[in-house]
Design an enzyme around this catalytic site. Structure first.
Site, PDB file in Angstrom:
ATOM      1  N   ASP A  91       6.885  -1.184  -0.331  1.00  0.00           N
ATOM      2  CA  ASP A  91       7.060  -1.779  -1.664  1.00  0.00           C
ATOM      3  C   ASP A  91       8.360  -1.144  -2.208  1.00  0.00           C
ATOM      4  O   ASP A  91       9.108  -0.385  -1.527  1.00  0.00           O
ATOM      5  CB  ASP A  91       5.918  -1.204  -2.415  1.00  0.00           C
ATOM      6  CG  ASP A  91       5.369   0.211  -2.301  1.00  0.00           C
ATOM      7  OD1 ASP A  91       6.306   0.904  -1.928  1.00  0.00           O
ATOM      8  OD2 ASP A  91       4.486   0.429  -2.684  1.00  0.00           O
TER       9      ASP A  91
ATOM     10  N   ASN B 285      -6.095   5.281  -8.272  1.00  0.00           N
ATOM     11  CA  ASN B 285      -7.000   3.908  -8.636  1.00  0.00           C
ATOM     12  C   ASN B 285      -7.487   3.137  -7.123  1.00  0.00           C
ATOM     13  O   ASN B 285      -7.776   1.960  -7.505  1.00  0.00           O
ATOM     14  CB  ASN B 285      -6.335   3.068  -9.853  1.00  0.00           C
ATOM     15  CG  ASN B 285      -4.894   2.330  -9.225  1.00  0.00           C
ATOM     16  OD1 ASN B 285      -4.540   2.686  -8.191  1.00  0.00           O
ATOM     17  ND2 ASN B 285      -4.399   1.861 -10.319  1.00  0.00           N
TER      18      ASN B 285
ATOM     19  N   HIS C   7      -5.097   1.895  -5.018  1.00  0.00           N
ATOM     20  CA  HIS C   7      -4.322   1.008  -4.608  1.00  0.00           C
ATOM     21  C   HIS C   7      -3.377   1.437  -3.262  1.00  0.00           C
ATOM     22  O   HIS C   7      -3.509   2.672  -3.042  1.00  0.00           O
ATOM     23  CB  HIS C   7      -2.936   0.774  -5.956  1.00  0.00           C
ATOM     24  CG  HIS C   7      -2.085   1.941  -6.164  1.00  0.00           C
ATOM     25  ND1 HIS C   7      -1.510   2.295  -7.355  1.00  0.00           N
ATOM     26  CD2 HIS C   7      -1.226   2.559  -5.114  1.00  0.00           C
ATOM     27  CE1 HIS C   7      -0.560   2.888  -7.020  1.00  0.00           C
ATOM     28  NE2 HIS C   7      -0.415   3.493  -6.002  1.00  0.00           N
TER      29      HIS C   7
ATOM     30  N   GLU D  16      -2.508  -3.333  -6.797  1.00  0.00           N
ATOM     31  CA  GLU D  16      -3.617  -2.636  -7.809  1.00  0.00           C
ATOM     32  C   GLU D  16      -4.851  -3.302  -7.762  1.00  0.00           C
ATOM     33  O   GLU D  16      -5.123  -4.579  -7.270  1.00  0.00           O
ATOM     34  CB  GLU D  16      -2.686  -2.902  -9.020  1.00  0.00           C
ATOM     35  CG  GLU D  16      -1.467  -2.271  -9.147  1.00  0.00           C
ATOM     36  CD  GLU D  16      -1.308  -0.724  -9.601  1.00  0.00           C
ATOM     37  OE1 GLU D  16      -2.344  -0.031  -9.226  1.00  0.00           O
ATOM     38  OE2 GLU D  16      -0.678  -0.360 -10.232  1.00  0.00           O
TER      39      GLU D  16
HETATM   40  C1  GLP Z   1       2.810   4.827  -5.301  1.00  0.00           C
HETATM   41  C2  GLP Z   1       3.267   4.086  -4.069  1.00  0.00           C
HETATM   42  C3  GLP Z   1       2.211   3.874  -2.958  1.00  0.00           C
HETATM   43  C4  GLP Z   1       1.709   5.284  -2.748  1.00  0.00           C
HETATM   44  C5  GLP Z   1       0.868   5.839  -3.932  1.00  0.00           C
HETATM   45  C6  GLP Z   1       0.399   7.049  -4.074  1.00  0.00           C
HETATM   46  O1  GLP Z   1       3.188   4.371  -6.403  1.00  0.00           O
HETATM   47  N1  GLP Z   1       3.757   2.811  -4.448  1.00  0.00           N
HETATM   48  O2  GLP Z   1       2.721   3.447  -1.646  1.00  0.00           O
HETATM   49  O3  GLP Z   1       0.715   5.428  -1.900  1.00  0.00           O
HETATM   50  O4  GLP Z   1       1.600   5.336  -5.046  1.00  0.00           O
HETATM   51  O5  GLP Z   1       1.374   8.077  -4.352  1.00  0.00           O
HETATM   52  P1  GLP Z   1       1.279   9.603  -4.207  1.00  0.00           P
HETATM   53  O6  GLP Z   1       1.642  10.047  -2.771  1.00  0.00           O
HETATM   54  O7  GLP Z   1       2.594  10.109  -5.097  1.00  0.00           O
HETATM   55  O8  GLP Z   1       0.025  10.259  -4.899  1.00  0.00           O
END
Ligand code: GLP
Length: 241
Positions: free
Chosen positions: A67, A136, A138, A143
């Site tokens: 992404d 959440n 995702h 989402e």
């Molecule tokens: C982000 C990314 C995801 C990631 C998630 C968790 O926003 N788009 O690909 O896995 O949120 O992030 P973190 O590892 O900082 O908790």
């Protein structure tokens, strides 16, 4: 679905880096799916260190990121381009033409999503996908409520995600409201998936994803339907398992 629990974040990251390197050694032209966020930072650190110690060649490797924020300039300090450059690409021998990240600068976002999905097909699909998991549930930026049939597209970030990611920006105001993300169906086409989860903030969602009902309200729960998923979880994230 297999789950491995580690004493700490360091050993989890090291284990993931070893599996990733195994894939690169076995198939030097692998198509690798990459994730961003706080969780994989340790994984990339270990990976860079081990790759350099062993002089691993990334020349034939192709990478696809999950992404990118939209809109965002490539060179913005919080773009996923910048993240990947800082954490991996500038430290290994990868060919720039083999790096694919959704273009957050595009003026035609629909077309960009189609192009990305097409590229995934052309390159033969992802051999190994690294995934993080949002608080959440995702995956990528899919989402809660995202269709399991979804493909690469532009999505609106939820207030929860904007809040969670604001720690990387000056303030929540500065977090882009949209993103381009590979869809859930696109992610599920990966041959193997490794999910990284660390810290107590992830404990609830990790147990929902692994043991809960498969529902679009918890996007990561769909991984229960994939034949080759490995969850790497540290003690704190595993307390509810
Ligand atoms: C982000 C990314 C995801 C990631 C998630 C968790 O926003 N788009 O690909 O896995 O949120 O992030 P973190 O590892 O900082 O908790």
């Amino acid at each position: 679905m297999e789950v491995k629990v580690f004493d700490d974040y360091h050993s989890l990251s090291r284990y993931a880096a070893n599996l990733f390197l195994q894939q690169v050694r076995q198939k030097p032209e692998s198509v690798l799916g990459l994730a961003t966020g706080g969780t994989p930072e340790g994984f990339y650190r270990q990976l860079v260190q081990m790759s350099n110690e062993e002089s691993i060649s990334y020349k034939a490797i192709r990478t696809f990121n999950l992404d990118e924020y939209y809109p965002i300039n490539h060179n913005h300090p919080q773009s996923y381009w910048t993240f990947m450059k800082n954490h991996l690409f500038s430290h290994v021998s990868i060919n720039e033409n083999n790096i694919f990240i959704p273009n957050g600068e595009t003026s035609d976002v629909e077309r960009e999503c189609e192009r990305y999905e097409q590229l995934l097909k052309e390159k033969g699909g992802i051999d190994l996908q690294i995934l993080g998991i949002g608080e959440n549930g995702h995956i990528g930026f899919n989402e809660p409520g995202a269709s399991f049939a979804s493909r690469t597209r532009v999505v609106e970030l939820t207030p929860n995600t904007i809040q969670a990611n604001s720690r990387f920006f000056t303030s929540a105001q500065d977090v882009p409201r949209h993103a381009i993300t590979m869809g859930i169906a696109s992610i599920l086409e990966s041959k193997k998936i490794i999910v990284l989860a660390s810290g107590k903030k992830k404990a609830k969602v990790v147990s929902e994803a692994i043991n809960g009902k498969v529902t679009e309200e918890v996007p990561a729960s769909v991984l229960q339907h994939h034949p080759n998923v490995l969850f790497l979880v540290d003690q704190e994230a595993a307390v509810n398992l």
